[in-house]
Design an enzyme around this catalytic site. Structure first.
Site, short mmCIF file in Angstrom:
data_model
loop_
_atom_site.label_atom_id
_atom_site.label_comp_id
_atom_site.label_asym_id
_atom_site.label_seq_id
_atom_site.Cartn_x
_atom_site.Cartn_y
_atom_site.Cartn_z
N TYR A 37 -14.34 0.54 8.96
CA TYR A 37 -13.68 1.03 8.76
C TYR A 37 -12.78 0.92 10.48
O TYR A 37 -12.02 0.20 10.57
CB TYR A 37 -12.84 2.24 8.51
CG TYR A 37 -11.21 2.41 8.89
CD1 TYR A 37 -10.63 1.90 7.75
CD2 TYR A 37 -11.41 3.93 9.08
CE1 TYR A 37 -8.77 2.29 8.31
CE2 TYR A 37 -9.97 4.08 9.55
CZ TYR A 37 -8.65 3.69 8.72
OH TYR A 37 -7.41 4.22 8.80
N ASP A 77 2.22 -2.06 -4.17
CA ASP A 77 0.47 -1.30 -4.61
C ASP A 77 -0.16 -2.30 -5.61
O ASP A 77 0.39 -2.10 -5.88
CB ASP A 77 0.29 0.09 -4.88
CG ASP A 77 -0.90 0.78 -3.60
OD1 ASP A 77 -1.64 0.27 -3.42
OD2 ASP A 77 -0.45 1.29 -3.32
N ILE A 78 -1.26 -1.33 -5.48
CA ILE A 78 -2.18 -2.44 -6.68
C ILE A 78 -2.03 -1.79 -7.75
O ILE A 78 -2.26 -2.56 -9.19
CB ILE A 78 -3.77 -2.78 -5.95
CG1 ILE A 78 -4.59 -3.59 -7.25
CG2 ILE A 78 -4.78 -1.05 -6.04
CD1 ILE A 78 -5.56 -4.04 -6.39
N GLN A 105 -0.53 8.57 0.78
CA GLN A 105 0.14 9.60 1.41
C GLN A 105 0.71 9.30 2.11
O GLN A 105 2.30 9.71 2.17
CB GLN A 105 -1.27 10.42 2.37
CG GLN A 105 -0.63 11.70 2.91
CD GLN A 105 -1.85 12.68 3.77
OE1 GLN A 105 -2.51 11.97 4.29
NE2 GLN A 105 -1.44 13.45 3.89
N LEU A 106 0.31 7.97 3.55
CA LEU A 106 1.81 8.13 4.34
C LEU A 106 2.99 7.30 3.64
O LEU A 106 3.90 7.25 4.04
CB LEU A 106 1.01 7.21 5.20
CG LEU A 106 1.55 6.80 6.42
CD1 LEU A 106 2.64 7.86 6.79
CD2 LEU A 106 0.86 5.66 7.50
N ASP A 139 -1.82 -6.58 -4.92
CA ASP A 139 -2.86 -7.23 -4.80
C ASP A 139 -3.38 -7.73 -3.66
O ASP A 139 -3.05 -8.83 -3.74
CB ASP A 139 -4.22 -7.71 -5.27
CG ASP A 139 -5.47 -7.40 -5.26
OD1 ASP A 139 -5.74 -7.50 -3.70
OD2 ASP A 139 -6.75 -7.83 -6.03
N ILE A 140 -2.90 -7.30 -2.12
CA ILE A 140 -2.55 -7.94 -1.21
C ILE A 140 -3.77 -8.99 -0.71
O ILE A 140 -3.77 -9.96 -0.17
CB ILE A 140 -3.01 -6.39 0.33
CG1 ILE A 140 -2.56 -7.56 1.63
CG2 ILE A 140 -4.57 -6.45 0.46
CD1 ILE A 140 -1.00 -8.17 0.79
N GLY A 176 1.42 -1.51 -0.15
CA GLY A 176 0.10 -0.35 -0.03
C GLY A 176 1.36 0.79 -0.08
O GLY A 176 1.10 2.45 0.34
#
Length: 321
Positions: free
Chosen positions: A145, A36-37, A14-15, A54-55, A10
């Protein structure tokens, strides 16, 4: 640290974008694998190693682990609050199965020695103690979430207790930075207000005065993330997730800080649906355990953050004219 290989999952958020940049400065460009995807166009990813991942594809994760033999994993991939509410079943699937895939890889391969996984103040809820929110307080999240973050905290602790997996986590408050545009979340007014100050001289706030929320400037978020990962294992005494804080302020307080540096800046208030969300979150976080256990201390307060935000945004807008 040169013997370490670091996988960031991922990485294009931003992070993650800023974390990849920092990690490459520490470990070397060839020792940090961004994934990341979909690959971001950000300049950080124009060099260095990048892998599509894709995790939810556990076989693909296995291929990357076998190829690079990462000793550390920063697992940042998640479906965030607003998006997850539109599809709660997928939000749960992505957030939980992705975490399981990483935890199980560490358990089953013996390659990964340390895992970082972020939690959030979304793990708290309407019955949480709002002021000086304790490390061990009421946790009754109302979004998928937040529910997945609370469950994830307990699972990472479980893997540590049962299999000795070195898991580490922080409960992030609202994050403020100048490198990414505001996305419309509940704490994102504290990013948008700086952009509006420089472009319009006025900000129409979707929260009412007096809505105090915990915030953290992105350089401090990066510092905390790296500090907890680099601390000796014996100093990490909480294996769910540490409370983390930088500053707490209400909209009128950040407006006052901006007024000191932007002549004529004004603010008005038109609260919307995000007000109810903000009212259910903590206002001031007690992060004394992070301070005591591994020496956490933020570098920025509201005034110094405001000065740095404006100093970095001004050239960006000047270049567009």
């Amino acid at each position: 640290m040169t013997n370490e290989k670091v996988l960031v999952i991922g990485a294009c958020g931003q992070l993650g974008t800023e974390l990849v940049d920092s990690l490459r400065g520490i470990y070397g460009e060839g020792n940090v694998i961004a994934s990341d995807i979909k690959k971001s166009e950000h300049e950080v990813f124009s060099t260095g190693i990048f892998e599509d991942l894709d995790i939810l594809d556990v076989n693909r994760l296995g291929e990357i682990i076998n190829k690079y033999k990462p000793t550390q994993v920063y697992h940042l991939a998640a479906l965030l609050s607003a998006t997850a509410e539109k599809n709660p079943e997928f939000g749960w699937k992505l957030n939980m199965e992705g975490l399981f895939h990483v935890l199980n890889a560490a358990r089953d391969t013996g390659i990964i020695h340390k895992i970082y996984w972020p939690s959030s103040i979304a793990a708290f809820g309407p019955n949480t103690e709002r002021f000086n929110t304790p490390q061990y307080g009421t946790m009754d999240p109302t979004t998928i979430y937040g529910i997945s973050k609370l469950a994830g905290e307990l699972y990472t602790q479980y893997y540590y207790n049962r299999w000795g997996i070195d898991t580490r986590s922080l409960r992030y408050p609202g994050l403020i930075g100048y490198k990414s545009a505001p996305g419309g979340g509940t704490t994102d007014y504290a990013v948008a207000i700086y952009h509006d100050a420089l472009t319009k001289g006025h900000h129409d706030c979707f929260l009412k005065p007096g809505t105090t929320l915990p915030m953290l400037y992105m350089p401090d978020a990066l510092k905390a993330t790296l500090d907890i990962m680099h601390a000796p294992a014996e100093q990490i005494k909480i294996r769910t997730s540490y409370n983390l804080a930088g500053m707490s302020f209400a909209p009128e307080e950040i407006a006052a800080a901006i007024e000191k540096q932007v002549d004529g800046f004004t603010i008005s208030y038109e609260p919307d649906y995000r007000q109810a969300i903000a009212d259910s979150w903590p206002a001031v976080i007690d992060d004394s355990r992070a301070q005591e256990d591994w020496g956490w201390k933020p570098a920025y307060d509201l005034d110094s953050m405001t000065a740095d935000m404006l100093a970095n945004l001004k050239p960006m807008y000047s270049a567009k004219k």
